[in-house]
Design an enzyme around this catalytic site. Structure first.
Site, PDB file in Angstrom:
ATOM      1  N   GLU A  35      -1.660  -7.951  -4.670  1.00  0.00           N
ATOM      2  CA  GLU A  35      -2.080  -7.384  -3.435  1.00  0.00           C
ATOM      3  C   GLU A  35      -1.901  -8.207  -2.191  1.00  0.00           C
ATOM      4  O   GLU A  35      -1.481  -7.682  -1.090  1.00  0.00           O
ATOM      5  CB  GLU A  35      -3.654  -6.750  -3.382  1.00  0.00           C
ATOM      6  CG  GLU A  35      -3.747  -5.237  -3.964  1.00  0.00           C
ATOM      7  CD  GLU A  35      -2.749  -4.361  -3.205  1.00  0.00           C
ATOM      8  OE1 GLU A  35      -2.871  -4.511  -2.003  1.00  0.00           O
ATOM      9  OE2 GLU A  35      -2.052  -3.669  -3.892  1.00  0.00           O
ATOM     10  N   HIS A  37       0.680 -10.725  -1.665  1.00  0.00           N
ATOM     11  CA  HIS A  37       1.898 -10.387  -1.614  1.00  0.00           C
ATOM     12  C   HIS A  37       2.411  -8.954  -0.854  1.00  0.00           C
ATOM     13  O   HIS A  37       2.971  -9.051   0.004  1.00  0.00           O
ATOM     14  CB  HIS A  37       2.814 -10.423  -2.755  1.00  0.00           C
ATOM     15  CG  HIS A  37       2.718 -12.143  -3.494  1.00  0.00           C
ATOM     16  ND1 HIS A  37       2.028 -11.963  -4.896  1.00  0.00           N
ATOM     17  CD2 HIS A  37       3.010 -13.114  -2.991  1.00  0.00           C
ATOM     18  CE1 HIS A  37       1.996 -13.032  -5.119  1.00  0.00           C
ATOM     19  NE2 HIS A  37       2.827 -13.651  -4.130  1.00  0.00           N
ATOM     20  N   GLU A 148      -1.856 -16.952   4.897  1.00  0.00           N
ATOM     21  CA  GLU A 148      -2.702 -18.052   5.392  1.00  0.00           C
ATOM     22  C   GLU A 148      -3.268 -18.732   4.062  1.00  0.00           C
ATOM     23  O   GLU A 148      -4.078 -19.783   4.027  1.00  0.00           O
ATOM     24  CB  GLU A 148      -4.011 -17.519   6.474  1.00  0.00           C
ATOM     25  CG  GLU A 148      -3.528 -17.035   7.474  1.00  0.00           C
ATOM     26  CD  GLU A 148      -4.572 -16.803   8.493  1.00  0.00           C
ATOM     27  OE1 GLU A 148      -5.697 -16.460   7.967  1.00  0.00           O
ATOM     28  OE2 GLU A 148      -4.253 -16.525   9.801  1.00  0.00           O
ATOM     29  N   LYS A 149      -3.286 -17.927   2.802  1.00  0.00           N
ATOM     30  CA  LYS A 149      -3.755 -18.476   1.645  1.00  0.00           C
ATOM     31  C   LYS A 149      -3.391 -20.000   1.581  1.00  0.00           C
ATOM     32  O   LYS A 149      -3.907 -20.835   0.966  1.00  0.00           O
ATOM     33  CB  LYS A 149      -3.184 -17.632   0.459  1.00  0.00           C
ATOM     34  CG  LYS A 149      -3.155 -18.118  -0.913  1.00  0.00           C
ATOM     35  CD  LYS A 149      -4.616 -18.446  -1.562  1.00  0.00           C
ATOM     36  CE  LYS A 149      -4.573 -18.730  -3.065  1.00  0.00           C
ATOM     37  NZ  LYS A 149      -3.594 -19.436  -3.424  1.00  0.00           N
ATOM     38  N   SER A 185      -4.234 -14.868  -6.126  1.00  0.00           N
ATOM     39  CA  SER A 185      -3.143 -15.972  -6.642  1.00  0.00           C
ATOM     40  C   SER A 185      -2.528 -15.524  -7.972  1.00  0.00           C
ATOM     41  O   SER A 185      -3.285 -14.988  -8.915  1.00  0.00           O
ATOM     42  CB  SER A 185      -3.820 -17.247  -6.838  1.00  0.00           C
ATOM     43  OG  SER A 185      -3.122 -18.128  -7.391  1.00  0.00           O
ATOM     44  N   SER A 186      -1.247 -15.784  -8.145  1.00  0.00           N
ATOM     45  CA  SER A 186      -0.646 -15.443  -9.176  1.00  0.00           C
ATOM     46  C   SER A 186      -1.165 -16.359 -10.378  1.00  0.00           C
ATOM     47  O   SER A 186      -1.222 -16.059 -11.681  1.00  0.00           O
ATOM     48  CB  SER A 186       0.873 -15.983  -9.217  1.00  0.00           C
ATOM     49  OG  SER A 186       1.313 -15.089  -8.228  1.00  0.00           O
TER      50      SER A 186
HETATM   51  P1  AMP Z   1       3.798 -17.444  -3.650  1.00  0.00           P
HETATM   52  O1  AMP Z   1       4.710 -16.324  -4.500  1.00  0.00           O
HETATM   53  O2  AMP Z   1       2.526 -17.721  -4.531  1.00  0.00           O
HETATM   54  O3  AMP Z   1       4.764 -18.634  -3.302  1.00  0.00           O
HETATM   55  O4  AMP Z   1       3.334 -16.824  -2.308  1.00  0.00           O
HETATM   56  C1  AMP Z   1       4.168 -15.911  -1.710  1.00  0.00           C
HETATM   57  C2  AMP Z   1       3.615 -15.673  -0.405  1.00  0.00           C
HETATM   58  O5  AMP Z   1       2.286 -14.967  -0.529  1.00  0.00           O
HETATM   59  C3  AMP Z   1       2.977 -16.945   0.544  1.00  0.00           C
HETATM   60  O6  AMP Z   1       3.317 -16.751   1.878  1.00  0.00           O
HETATM   61  C4  AMP Z   1       1.696 -17.020   0.100  1.00  0.00           C
HETATM   62  O7  AMP Z   1       0.794 -17.457   1.200  1.00  0.00           O
HETATM   63  C5  AMP Z   1       1.342 -15.465   0.051  1.00  0.00           C
HETATM   64  N1  AMP Z   1       0.016 -15.211  -0.451  1.00  0.00           N
HETATM   65  C6  AMP Z   1      -0.169 -15.650  -1.812  1.00  0.00           C
HETATM   66  N2  AMP Z   1      -1.647 -15.338  -1.971  1.00  0.00           N
HETATM   67  C7  AMP Z   1      -1.829 -14.608  -1.096  1.00  0.00           C
HETATM   68  C8  AMP Z   1      -3.187 -13.986  -0.731  1.00  0.00           C
HETATM   69  N3  AMP Z   1      -4.127 -13.865  -1.462  1.00  0.00           N
HETATM   70  N4  AMP Z   1      -3.396 -13.289   0.486  1.00  0.00           N
HETATM   71  C9  AMP Z   1      -2.492 -13.483   1.266  1.00  0.00           C
HETATM   72  N5  AMP Z   1      -1.143 -13.917   1.330  1.00  0.00           N
HETATM   73  C10 AMP Z   1      -1.082 -14.617   0.003  1.00  0.00           C
END
Ligand code: AMP
Length: 272
Positions: A35, A37, A148-149, A185-186
């Protein structure tokens, strides 16, 4: 939803949409979408009309011994979620296209990349800065959205776009959390039930940090909650991520902690 696999077809898609007057939002991801992403995609759709997320598991931002091989890969479900969220297209380039043989350029943002996450994962921000620069130049969107995570990452990207005069507006999106306040988080899929019980303490401990009450107390609370290792847990100037000074207006509490083999990061604004 259109699946775009090559740089050439991405550029053609964006040119065509621009010709018909659309603004383009771009959402970088490494897949295993949740959610958080999807919220970036929703905000992108609100702000630009056309939203193109990309999915690329970027090997350059993982160090030796990190979780590149075990990182969750869920492409079919990801595509389904993006389509249901309303993304008009998704960019899924191949590693061979992104890093052809002989690729030898690194984008490195000095200073802000070298502290906190950068101090603990020295390869990380160069990997992020390089891929995001490449992707922004491939797409040239109007806006790109980041969570912002990954607060420090958001600042690094704002800095590189400014320094390199890349004509893209960078937008930060507030962290999406589950019902217990855990930042989505993934990597949360790595947590066992017992570890999840520990993980949900992180946001509460961060929320309890006030300017002036020392980080030592937060470290003690994290240890008592069951976290195995603390990479950092500290209050910083929200713009520079340096220790706050007397006249610092906005402050942010940021932490990176381990539960077993899982590393979690989170951050919150600090109110007086
Ligand atoms: P990642 O796939 O982990 O590299 O994340 C891709 C994008 O999604 C990055 O800009 C992260 O900061 C954002 N993101 C990841 N988790 C969250 C979250 N819980 N809330 C908002 N944005 C997120």
């Amino acid at each position: 939803m259109e699946q775009i696999k090559t740089i050439r077809s991405l550029r053609a898609y964006v040119t065509e949409k621009r010709r018909t007057g659309s603004k383009i939002a771009f959402v970088p991801t490494m897949g295993a979408l949740h959610e958080g992403h999807l919220e970036l995609v929703r905000q992108g759709l609100k702000q630009a009309g056309i939203c193109i997320p990309y999915i690329f598991l970027n090997p350059k931002q993982f160090g030796d011994g990190e979780d590149l091989d075990s990182y969750p890969k869920t492409l079919e479900t990801d595509l389904d979620k993006l389509e249901k969220t309303g993304a008009q297209a998704v960019y899924v380039p191949s590693a061979a296209d992104i890093y052809p043989p002989g690729f030898s350029t690194t984008v490195s943002v000095k200073g802000i990349s070298e502290i906190l996450e950068g101090a603990h994962r020295p390869h990380f921000f160069d990997g992020v800065a390089t891929i995001v620069t490449k992707m922004l130049l491939q797409c040239l969107p109007d806006i790109a959205l980041f969570g912002e995570k990954d607060y420090q990452q958001l600042l690094v990207i704002q800095k590189l776009v400014t320094d390199l005069n890349i004509p893209v507006q960078i937008t930060g999106v507030p962290t999406v959390r589950d019902e217990n306040g855990l930042a989505l988080s993934s990597r949360n899929t790595y947590l066992s039930e017992a570890e999840y019980g520990i993980a949900i303490q992180l946001n509460k401990i961060l929320a309890g940090m006030k300017p002036g009450n020392d980080a030592h107390a937060a470290h003690e609370k994290l240890k008592a909650a069951g976290f195995d290792k603390i990479d950092y847990c500290t209050i910083c100037d929200a713009h520079t991520l340096l220790p706050p000074e007397e006249n610092t207006q906005e402050k942010r509490a940021l932490a990176a902690v381990w539960i077993g083999k899982t590393r979690l990061i989170d951050n919150l604004p600090v109110s007086e």
